[in-house]
Design an enzyme around this catalytic site. Structure first.
Site, PDB file in Angstrom:
ATOM      1  N   ASP A  99      31.403  28.865 -56.881  1.00  0.00           N
ATOM      2  CA  ASP A  99      30.009  28.774 -56.550  1.00  0.00           C
ATOM      3  C   ASP A  99      29.328  29.457 -58.100  1.00  0.00           C
ATOM      4  O   ASP A  99      30.142  30.811 -58.538  1.00  0.00           O
ATOM      5  CB  ASP A  99      29.920  30.499 -55.602  1.00  0.00           C
ATOM      6  CG  ASP A  99      28.545  29.830 -53.921  1.00  0.00           C
ATOM      7  OD1 ASP A  99      27.992  29.499 -55.117  1.00  0.00           O
ATOM      8  OD2 ASP A  99      28.579  29.337 -52.746  1.00  0.00           O
ATOM      9  N   ASP A 201      23.719  28.017 -56.944  1.00  0.00           N
ATOM     10  CA  ASP A 201      23.425  28.853 -55.443  1.00  0.00           C
ATOM     11  C   ASP A 201      21.807  28.670 -55.732  1.00  0.00           C
ATOM     12  O   ASP A 201      21.524  28.609 -57.103  1.00  0.00           O
ATOM     13  CB  ASP A 201      23.376  30.362 -55.822  1.00  0.00           C
ATOM     14  CG  ASP A 201      23.177  31.405 -54.658  1.00  0.00           C
ATOM     15  OD1 ASP A 201      23.294  30.562 -53.074  1.00  0.00           O
ATOM     16  OD2 ASP A 201      22.469  31.778 -54.395  1.00  0.00           O
ATOM     17  N   GLU A 264      22.253  23.883 -54.557  1.00  0.00           N
ATOM     18  CA  GLU A 264      21.852  24.463 -53.257  1.00  0.00           C
ATOM     19  C   GLU A 264      20.123  24.237 -53.364  1.00  0.00           C
ATOM     20  O   GLU A 264      19.873  24.555 -53.944  1.00  0.00           O
ATOM     21  CB  GLU A 264      22.127  25.683 -52.829  1.00  0.00           C
ATOM     22  CG  GLU A 264      21.903  26.193 -51.206  1.00  0.00           C
ATOM     23  CD  GLU A 264      21.900  27.911 -51.428  1.00  0.00           C
ATOM     24  OE1 GLU A 264      21.655  28.058 -49.900  1.00  0.00           O
ATOM     25  OE2 GLU A 264      21.974  28.632 -52.213  1.00  0.00           O
ATOM     26  N   ASP A 326      25.148  30.566 -44.338  1.00  0.00           N
ATOM     27  CA  ASP A 326      24.089  30.819 -43.875  1.00  0.00           C
ATOM     28  C   ASP A 326      23.189  30.474 -42.993  1.00  0.00           C
ATOM     29  O   ASP A 326      21.679  30.731 -42.145  1.00  0.00           O
ATOM     30  CB  ASP A 326      22.997  30.123 -45.273  1.00  0.00           C
ATOM     31  CG  ASP A 326      23.748  31.052 -46.899  1.00  0.00           C
ATOM     32  OD1 ASP A 326      23.908  32.233 -46.425  1.00  0.00           O
ATOM     33  OD2 ASP A 326      22.703  30.576 -47.819  1.00  0.00           O
TER      34      ASP A 326
END
Length: 524
Positions: A99, A201, A264, A326
């Site tokens: 990430d 992200d 993302e 999430d």
């Protein structure tokens, strides 16, 4: 299939590191724990692991507030542990993705500590600082995605700084070229240590309006929605200049050969596909999250598949996501029976699938008591269902052992349910066995990896489509309803069904039965 990149051929498995496997009894998962479970991932049949943030962090948002982009938080281990994990994964044929959290750092990152030390500090412009409005309040009406104003007053320098999330997560100024160079160096740091790519992200949030204009009111805002939905995010997301940043990241990864860049991006498909760039200079895979919030009916998902496939640029490779850290787990969203149908859907659609840890054993959302809440999203906006703790509960390895063999200590979140890998491992009818069969079938059939998707249709509760590659033709039928249905097929053989006793069954041309909640794959 050798002409495809590994990330086009493979299946990605997301690990939320706090919750996968604890090796030292502190109740929090770590790198050595992941390392100890790599053989399980090989037996499952996935090709790559994506590890959510493991950087040093005060953990205001569980690692998404990064205090050092080039190290490992002691909670998870050391750089040596990480290198051992990467080397072990590579020996087993697994790729490792990290990430990357470039939109914001922790307020305890040395960059921000310098930035807030004085207005004339060389790193002042590395973050977004603004004078107060004429009335002394925030510079504009921008709202935090964690609730309240996105502007935090700094008494020492008498200005506000911007944070799209928590006040402990100040946003970096990506219009500053020094920030861009520093972040590309972060990518190189991890690429030099063997990582095979990154999931970036909140990629679509990196650039904000240069004029800092107020966001307009959202006419569709209603009670119970998150606070920031009161405004349309016109000037705080998906700005045109963000694509320059994506191109720069893609160029950096290209220095290291076949590395994957995943973004993302929560945007409608017409905006999402722009992040592919032109002829491969954008993200390799802007995450396609449509299944996370789709109405679970055949007509809606058929439309979604057709619209997405037709919107993709010619050079673009599709992808699908069924669960992540999430959003509520798929088994909780659609029910345990339909979760099997969802597994077949995910692993037979055109493009790269991403699995979320635990979905392969049908884990459901955990029950989190008021005194067990960890997620700041729920603490700041209680009662509106934004808390992400339920889908982050620890992996269930062995229900016969304390804490399902996740930890010898007290787990950071309660164990969710009683099912486990051990319970399902030798059960041919289990969800885990279904995933293994699907992954083997996918690996051995080029039509499921690089074939076209055709004849996507819905008939009542039944979704059907075909995958074709040269002379190979596979037919997929998914009964999303609670009653038996019939489906029109050609003459063929069932390769896989969620009803195990149908494997190998010969289908006659014409109407064939499909049990409630059954999915099947047939070869014609």
């Amino acid at each position: 299939m050798s002409k495809l990149a590994w990330w086009q051929r493979g299946v990605i498995y997301q690990i939320y590191p706090r919750s996968f496997q604890d090796s030292n009894g502190d109740g929090i998962g770590d790198l050595r724990g992941i390392d100890a479970r790599l053989d399980y991932l090989v037996s499952l049949g996935v090709d790559a692991v994506w590890i959510s943030p493991i950087y040093p962090s005060p953990m205001a948002d569980f690692g998404y507030d990064v205090a050092d982009y080039c190290n490992i938080d002691p909670m998870f281990g050391t750089l040596t542990d990480f290198k051992q994990l990467v080397d072990h994964a590579h020996r087993l044929g697994l790729k490792v993705l990290l990430d990357f959290v470039p939109n914001h750092s922790s307020d305890r990152h040395p960059w921000f500590e310098e930035s807030r030390s004085s207005r004339d500090n060389p790193k002042r412009d590395w973050y977004l600082w603004r004078d107060p409005a004429p009335d002394g309040g925030p510079p504009n009406n921008w709202l935090s995605r964690m609730g309240g104003s996105a502007w935090e007053w700094d008494e020492h320098t008498r200005q506000y700084y911007y944070h799209a999330f928590l006040r402990e997560q100040p946003d970096l100024n990506w219009r500053n070229q020094q920030v861009r160079r520093a972040m590309n160096d972060v990518l190189r740091f991890w690429l030099d240590r063997g990582v095979d790519g990154f999931r970036v992200d909140v990629l679509w949030l990196l650039i904000k309006d240069a004029q800092f204009r107020d966001n307009p009111l959202n006419p569709a805002y209603g009670p119970g929605a998150p606070d920031h939905h009161r405004l349309l995010q016109t000037y705080t997301e998906d700005q045109p200049e963000v694509h320059e940043i994506v191109r720069s990241m893609r160029a950096t990864l290209s220095e290291y050969g076949e590395r994957v860049l995943i973004g993302e991006i929560y945007l409608p498909v017409p905006q999402l596909v722009k992040y592919y760039g032109t002829n491969g200079d954008g993200a390799d895979m802007p995450f396609n999250f449509q299944l996370l919030s789709a109405a679970w009916n055949a007509g809606e998902i058929a439309r979604m598949i057709r619209d997405y496939d037709s919107a993709l640029p010619e050079h673009a490779w599709p992808n699908w996501v069924l669960g992540n850290h999430d959003n509520p787990r798929v088994a909780s969203r659609v029910g345990t029976a339909q979760a099997r149908v969802a597994a077949v859907l995910l692993l037979t659609l055109r493009g790269t699938p991403t699995l979320y840890y635990g979905d392969e054993i049908g884990m459901t959302d955990g029950a989190i008591g008021p005194d067990e809440i960890q997620d700041p999203a729920e603490r700041r906006q209680p009662g509106i269902g934004q808390g992400r703790d339920p889908e982050r509960t620890p992996m269930q390895w062995d229900s016969s052992l304390p804490n399902a063999a996740f930890t010898s200590g007290k787990p950071w979140l309660p164990i969710a349910t009683t099912t486990s890998v051990r319970d399902q491992d030798s059960d041919a009818s289990s969800v885990l066995s279904l995933y293994r069969r699907l992954l083997i079938l996918r690996r051995n059939n080029a039509a499921l990896v690089q074939g076209t998707i055709e004849h996507v249709a819905a008939n009542g509760d039944v979704l059907t489509y075909e995958r074709r590659y040269h002379d190979q033709r596979l037919f997929i039928a998914l009964n999303m309803g609670v009653e038996e249905a019939t489906v029109q097929t050609g003459a063929g053989v069932v390769l896989l069904s969620t009803l195990a006793d149908r494997d190998g069954e010969v289908l006659v041309e014409g109407a064939n039965r499909l049990a409630a909640g059954e999915a099947l794959i047939a070869s014609f």
